[in-house]
Design a protein around this motif. Structure first.
Motif, PDB file in Angstrom:
ATOM      1  N   LEU A  22       3.214  13.033 -15.046  1.00  0.00           N
ATOM      2  CA  LEU A  22       1.828  13.420 -15.727  1.00  0.00           C
ATOM      3  C   LEU A  22       1.673  14.772 -16.244  1.00  0.00           C
ATOM      4  CD1 LEU A  22      -0.109  11.145 -13.612  1.00  0.00           C
ATOM      5  CD2 LEU A  22       0.430  10.986 -16.029  1.00  0.00           C
ATOM      6  N   TYR A  23       2.553  15.697 -15.534  1.00  0.00           N
ATOM      7  CA  TYR A  23       2.647  17.067 -15.688  1.00  0.00           C
ATOM      8  C   TYR A  23       3.188  17.136 -17.211  1.00  0.00           C
ATOM      9  CZ  TYR A  23       1.725  18.547 -11.011  1.00  0.00           C
ATOM     10  OH  TYR A  23       1.160  18.774  -9.885  1.00  0.00           O
TER      11      TYR A  23
ATOM     12  N   LEU B  61       3.204  14.901 -19.724  1.00  0.00           N
ATOM     13  CA  LEU B  61       2.441  14.320 -20.302  1.00  0.00           C
ATOM     14  C   LEU B  61       1.122  15.409 -20.576  1.00  0.00           C
ATOM     15  CD1 LEU B  61       1.458  11.663 -21.550  1.00  0.00           C
ATOM     16  CD2 LEU B  61      -0.232  11.410 -19.800  1.00  0.00           C
ATOM     17  N   ALA B  62       0.703  16.078 -19.937  1.00  0.00           N
ATOM     18  CA  ALA B  62      -0.353  17.007 -20.043  1.00  0.00           C
ATOM     19  C   ALA B  62       0.061  18.076 -20.921  1.00  0.00           C
ATOM     20  CB  ALA B  62      -0.860  17.838 -18.532  1.00  0.00           C
TER      21      ALA B  62
ATOM     22  N   THR C 119       0.741  -1.192   0.050  1.00  0.00           N
ATOM     23  CA  THR C 119      -0.030   0.042   0.016  1.00  0.00           C
ATOM     24  C   THR C 119       1.142   1.133   0.069  1.00  0.00           C
ATOM     25  OG1 THR C 119      -1.486  -1.251   1.333  1.00  0.00           O
ATOM     26  CG2 THR C 119      -1.846   1.068   1.378  1.00  0.00           C
TER      27      THR C 119
ATOM     28  N   GLU D  24       4.647   9.919  -9.476  1.00  0.00           N
ATOM     29  CA  GLU D  24       4.384   9.601 -10.918  1.00  0.00           C
ATOM     30  C   GLU D  24       3.826  11.341 -11.515  1.00  0.00           C
ATOM     31  OE1 GLU D  24       0.992   7.111 -11.598  1.00  0.00           O
ATOM     32  OE2 GLU D  24       1.736   6.446 -13.704  1.00  0.00           O
ATOM     33  N   THR D  25       3.463  12.150 -10.440  1.00  0.00           N
ATOM     34  CA  THR D  25       2.837  13.486 -10.823  1.00  0.00           C
ATOM     35  C   THR D  25       3.586  14.188 -12.013  1.00  0.00           C
ATOM     36  OG1 THR D  25       1.975  13.270  -8.598  1.00  0.00           O
ATOM     37  CG2 THR D  25       1.695  15.392  -9.909  1.00  0.00           C
TER      38      THR D  25
ATOM     39  N   ARG E  23      -3.343  14.068 -11.574  1.00  0.00           N
ATOM     40  CA  ARG E  23      -2.815  12.921 -11.558  1.00  0.00           C
ATOM     41  C   ARG E  23      -3.946  11.854 -11.996  1.00  0.00           C
ATOM     42  NH1 ARG E  23      -2.060  12.608  -6.347  1.00  0.00           N
ATOM     43  NH2 ARG E  23       0.077  13.719  -6.556  1.00  0.00           N
TER      44      ARG E  23
ATOM     45  N   ALA F 275       2.401   6.613  -6.679  1.00  0.00           N
ATOM     46  CA  ALA F 275       1.456   7.401  -7.354  1.00  0.00           C
ATOM     47  C   ALA F 275       1.888   8.876  -7.296  1.00  0.00           C
ATOM     48  CB  ALA F 275       0.046   7.280  -7.036  1.00  0.00           C
ATOM     49  N   VAL F 276       2.333   9.229  -6.112  1.00  0.00           N
ATOM     50  CA  VAL F 276       2.823  10.742  -5.859  1.00  0.00           C
ATOM     51  C   VAL F 276       3.864  10.856  -6.846  1.00  0.00           C
ATOM     52  CG1 VAL F 276       3.619  12.258  -4.167  1.00  0.00           C
ATOM     53  CG2 VAL F 276       1.949  10.750  -3.633  1.00  0.00           C
TER      54      VAL F 276
ATOM     55  N   TYR G  13      -8.017   4.400  -5.923  1.00  0.00           N
ATOM     56  CA  TYR G  13      -7.634   4.165  -4.466  1.00  0.00           C
ATOM     57  C   TYR G  13      -6.778   5.223  -4.248  1.00  0.00           C
ATOM     58  CZ  TYR G  13      -5.153   1.512  -0.916  1.00  0.00           C
ATOM     59  OH  TYR G  13      -4.432   1.169   0.190  1.00  0.00           O
ATOM     60  N   VAL G  14      -5.807   5.485  -5.056  1.00  0.00           N
ATOM     61  CA  VAL G  14      -4.908   6.730  -4.786  1.00  0.00           C
ATOM     62  C   VAL G  14      -5.451   7.811  -4.175  1.00  0.00           C
ATOM     63  CG1 VAL G  14      -3.029   8.004  -5.583  1.00  0.00           C
ATOM     64  CG2 VAL G  14      -2.641   5.533  -5.896  1.00  0.00           C
TER      65      VAL G  14
ATOM     66  N   LEU H 266       2.919   1.783  -3.489  1.00  0.00           N
ATOM     67  CA  LEU H 266       1.553   2.184  -4.500  1.00  0.00           C
ATOM     68  C   LEU H 266       1.476   3.759  -4.336  1.00  0.00           C
ATOM     69  CD1 LEU H 266      -0.731  -0.569  -5.079  1.00  0.00           C
ATOM     70  CD2 LEU H 266       1.197   0.157  -6.525  1.00  0.00           C
ATOM     71  N   LEU H 267       1.049   4.087  -3.212  1.00  0.00           N
ATOM     72  CA  LEU H 267       0.904   5.548  -2.785  1.00  0.00           C
ATOM     73  C   LEU H 267       2.152   6.552  -3.113  1.00  0.00           C
ATOM     74  CD1 LEU H 267      -1.750   6.611  -1.571  1.00  0.00           C
ATOM     75  CD2 LEU H 267      -0.497   6.703   0.698  1.00  0.00           C
TER      76      LEU H 267
ATOM     77  N   PHE I 261       0.332  16.780 -24.314  1.00  0.00           N
ATOM     78  CA  PHE I 261      -1.045  16.696 -24.904  1.00  0.00           C
ATOM     79  C   PHE I 261      -1.497  17.933 -25.601  1.00  0.00           C
ATOM     80  CE2 PHE I 261      -2.170  12.299 -22.837  1.00  0.00           C
ATOM     81  CZ  PHE I 261      -2.113  11.660 -24.160  1.00  0.00           C
TER      82      PHE I 261
END
Lengths: 89, 234
Positions: A70-71, A73-74, A56, A66-67, B172, A63-64, B217-218, A59-60, A77
């Motif tokens: 993703l910026y 990636l935005a 857990t 990954e931000t 995100r 995910a943080v 979930y996140v 994964l948390l 796009f």
């Protein structure tokens, strides 16, 4: 030869290049997530009973991490599909 | 063999527009898929409630599933929030089920509403309001003076840090779901027809099921973690 290139073509070409360059930022999250996964595997190896909690938390954290990717990636796009530079011509 | 890219389609389309107070408002595919998902969830909740009104001591299949969902959400909330988990059960449960359904809706051929930044920004702002509400309720005046710590010079940076929370939460979710949607559209648009039948299932499992569940979930976890940080005793 150079005069055949229109302004739109130039902007579109460099936007595509910029989108590609923006995605270099994908390196960072990749390295970060890999480190997190490696440390998670090490933690499970040391203490197999805590597998659920470790997964857990891992994964948390991933995910943080990954931000930032993703910026970028935005931005890629936006450059490809909603180009703001074309309106400036 | 491979098509020329004309069939690649992952944009939001307008269905029809109307004007309200002189402003043109478009009803888009996002609204349509949102409506489908909300209707689905309402019907599910209604049936589940009807069923749980006369719950049996030995649960049947449907009752088992409903109890499992509720227990799973309760466990998730209790793991982070501890003793104040009752305040979060409604919001987190609703948001988790909504996000899960809308992220998985890409499997059924409708465009996931979470691949629209308007939807995720709305959810991020609701979470932000929740975080700040509990911050002010728990810390009273300290919620504002905390912005000037450890040095008053750092106030702009602290303010940006607070404002960045809903943006990073929503971006995100949006980025993950949109990248999955775009990737699936590219795969479906560029592949020859005989490859379209079996191969994309592998990608669906990753982009829709795995990524969608993780992101739902996140989002809920991060909302709770941020709130918990604000409510921490010092």
């Amino acid at each position: 030869m150079m005069s055949q290139i229109t302004n739109e073509g130039l902007v579109l070409a460099f936007s595509a290049l910029g989108a590609g360059i923006a995605m270099i930022a994908g390196l960072g999250p990749g390295i970060g997530q890999g480190i997190a996964a490696g440390q998670g595997a090490a933690a499970v190896g040391r203490n197999p009973g805590a597998k659920g909690d470790v997964t857990t938390t891992m994964l948390l954290g991933q995910a943080v991490a990954e931000t930032t990717g993703l910026y970028s990636l935005a931005i890629a796009f936006i450059l490809l599909f909603a180009n703001p530079l074309l309106g400036r011509l | 063999m491979a098509s020329d890219g004309k069939q690649i389609d992952f944009m939001i389309h307008g269905l029809f527009s109307f004007s309200l107070f002189g402003q043109e408002i478009w009803i888009t595919t996002s609204h349509a898929s949102l409506l489908i998902i909300i209707l689905l969830l309402i019907v599910f909740a209604w049936v589940a409630r009807r069923r749980m009104m006369r719950a049996e001591p030995v649960p049947g299949a449907f009752q088992n599933v409903v109890e499992w969902i509720v227990e799973m959400i309760d466990r998730m909330i209790a793991g982070i929030m501890g003793d104040c988990s009752e305040w979060f059960r409604n919001y987190i449960g609703a948001v988790f089920l909504f996000l899960l359904t809308s992220n998985l809706s890409g499997l059924f051929g409708i465009r996931p509403p979470t691949a629209d930044f308007g939807v995720t920004l709305g959810l991020g702002l609701i979470s932000f309001a929740l975080i700040q509400y509990f911050n002010i309720r728990h810390n009273r005046g300290r919620a504002f003076t905390d912005l000037f710590r450890p040095l008053p010079v750092l106030f702009p940076i602290n303010l940006i840090g607070e404002v960045a929370t809903p943006l990073s939460l929503s971006l995100r979710l949006f980025g993950n779901v949109l990248s999955g949607t775009v990737m699936m559209a590219l795969v479906y648009g560029l592949m020859p027809i005989f490859l379209k039948l079996g191969f994309p299932a592998v990608l669906h499992v990753y982009f829709d099921v795995f990524s969608g569940c993780i992101q739902a979930y996140v989002f809920c976890m991060l909302t709770m973690v941020f709130t918990r940080q604000k409510m921490k005793e010092e």
